[in-house]
Enzyme design. Sequence first.
Site, mmCIF file in Angstrom:
data_model
loop_
_atom_site.group_PDB
_atom_site.id
_atom_site.type_symbol
_atom_site.label_atom_id
_atom_site.label_comp_id
_atom_site.label_asym_id
_atom_site.label_seq_id
_atom_site.Cartn_x
_atom_site.Cartn_y
_atom_site.Cartn_z
ATOM 1 N N HIS A 127 0.829 -1.199 0.000
ATOM 2 C CA HIS A 127 0.000 0.000 0.000
ATOM 3 C C HIS A 127 0.873 1.262 0.000
ATOM 4 O O HIS A 127 2.051 1.231 0.380
ATOM 5 C CB HIS A 127 -0.935 -0.009 1.211
ATOM 6 C CG HIS A 127 -2.090 -0.957 1.035
ATOM 7 N ND1 HIS A 127 -3.079 -1.120 1.972
ATOM 8 C CD2 HIS A 127 -2.415 -1.787 -0.001
ATOM 9 C CE1 HIS A 127 -3.969 -2.009 1.531
ATOM 10 N NE2 HIS A 127 -3.571 -2.430 0.335
ATOM 11 N N CYS A 177 -1.997 -0.831 7.389
ATOM 12 C CA CYS A 177 -1.258 0.440 7.300
ATOM 13 C C CYS A 177 -1.351 1.208 8.612
ATOM 14 O O CYS A 177 -0.401 1.920 8.978
ATOM 15 C CB CYS A 177 -1.776 1.276 6.140
ATOM 16 S SG CYS A 177 -1.338 0.551 4.552
ATOM 17 N N GLU A 219 0.920 3.800 1.907
ATOM 18 C CA GLU A 219 1.425 4.218 3.228
ATOM 19 C C GLU A 219 2.725 3.491 3.556
ATOM 20 O O GLU A 219 3.688 4.094 4.030
ATOM 21 C CB GLU A 219 0.374 3.908 4.313
ATOM 22 C CG GLU A 219 -0.942 4.656 4.150
ATOM 23 C CD GLU A 219 -1.986 3.889 3.342
ATOM 24 O OE1 GLU A 219 -1.616 3.211 2.355
ATOM 25 O OE2 GLU A 219 -3.173 3.975 3.697
ATOM 26 N N CYS A 230 -5.934 1.312 5.779
ATOM 27 C CA CYS A 230 -6.475 0.041 6.260
ATOM 28 C C CYS A 230 -5.806 -0.324 7.590
ATOM 29 O O CYS A 230 -4.884 0.359 8.045
ATOM 30 C CB CYS A 230 -6.253 -1.051 5.209
ATOM 31 S SG CYS A 230 -4.519 -1.542 5.066
HETATM 32 ZN ZN LIG Z 1 -3.279 -0.256 3.732
#
Ligand SMILES: [Zn+2]
Length: 219
Positions: free
Chosen positions: A130, A159, A132, A156
């Site tokens: 992701h 993250c 992040e 999420c």
């Molecule tokens: Zn994430």
Amino acid sequence: MIHFSLSLSLSLSLSPLSLSLFSLSLSLSLSLSLSLSLSLSLSLSLSEVTVTRKRQDYLEWPEYFMAVAFLSAQRSKDPSSQVGACIVNQENKIVGIGYNGMPNGCDDDLMPWSRSAEDKLDTKYPYVCHAELNAIMNKNSADVKGCSMYVALFPCNECAKLIIQAGIKDVIYLSDKYHDSPEMTASRRLLNLAGVQYRWVIKIAMHFHSIKKQYYFHT
Ligand SMILES: [Zn+2]
């Protein structure tokens, strides 16, 4: 005004009274000239103030950093979701940028990009990093403690763990479209417990045409 002075100079030869009138008119004329030049210089300085005043429609910091996150998202190869993240320190300096993608060295032409398949191993989810995570890993400072993260989509739970462990103090996001999913619910629970602030940034407004105008038309 010049005409006025000349007509009185003609009357100079007529009488002493005219002379004094002439002196009076001359000083009047001078004072009128003076006031004219004063008014000219005043209007000039007012126009200079107008020209040298700073722009009022510049990007605010949150819009600027969110725009950087959105620009980074455009690097993503993910066909269904492009997310960017931008980490900023307390001096408003960018210290990390990332977007969602496959791990380094994993050929993204060989990796699955679908959201659903009979076998989860044929979806992108077990593999993709992701935004992040990438922004934190790409940091160009010793650490990101006390920094803010600007991210297009609410992080999420995975993250959120990274954000907490990295010491990021707040998250600014634009979209929360998966708000009711278990991942986002768990994320909020983690962020709340760890004291990481999160807030929604209302809008991004960029007017590239005004910059373009300056470059192309020299206004
Ligand atoms: Zn994430």
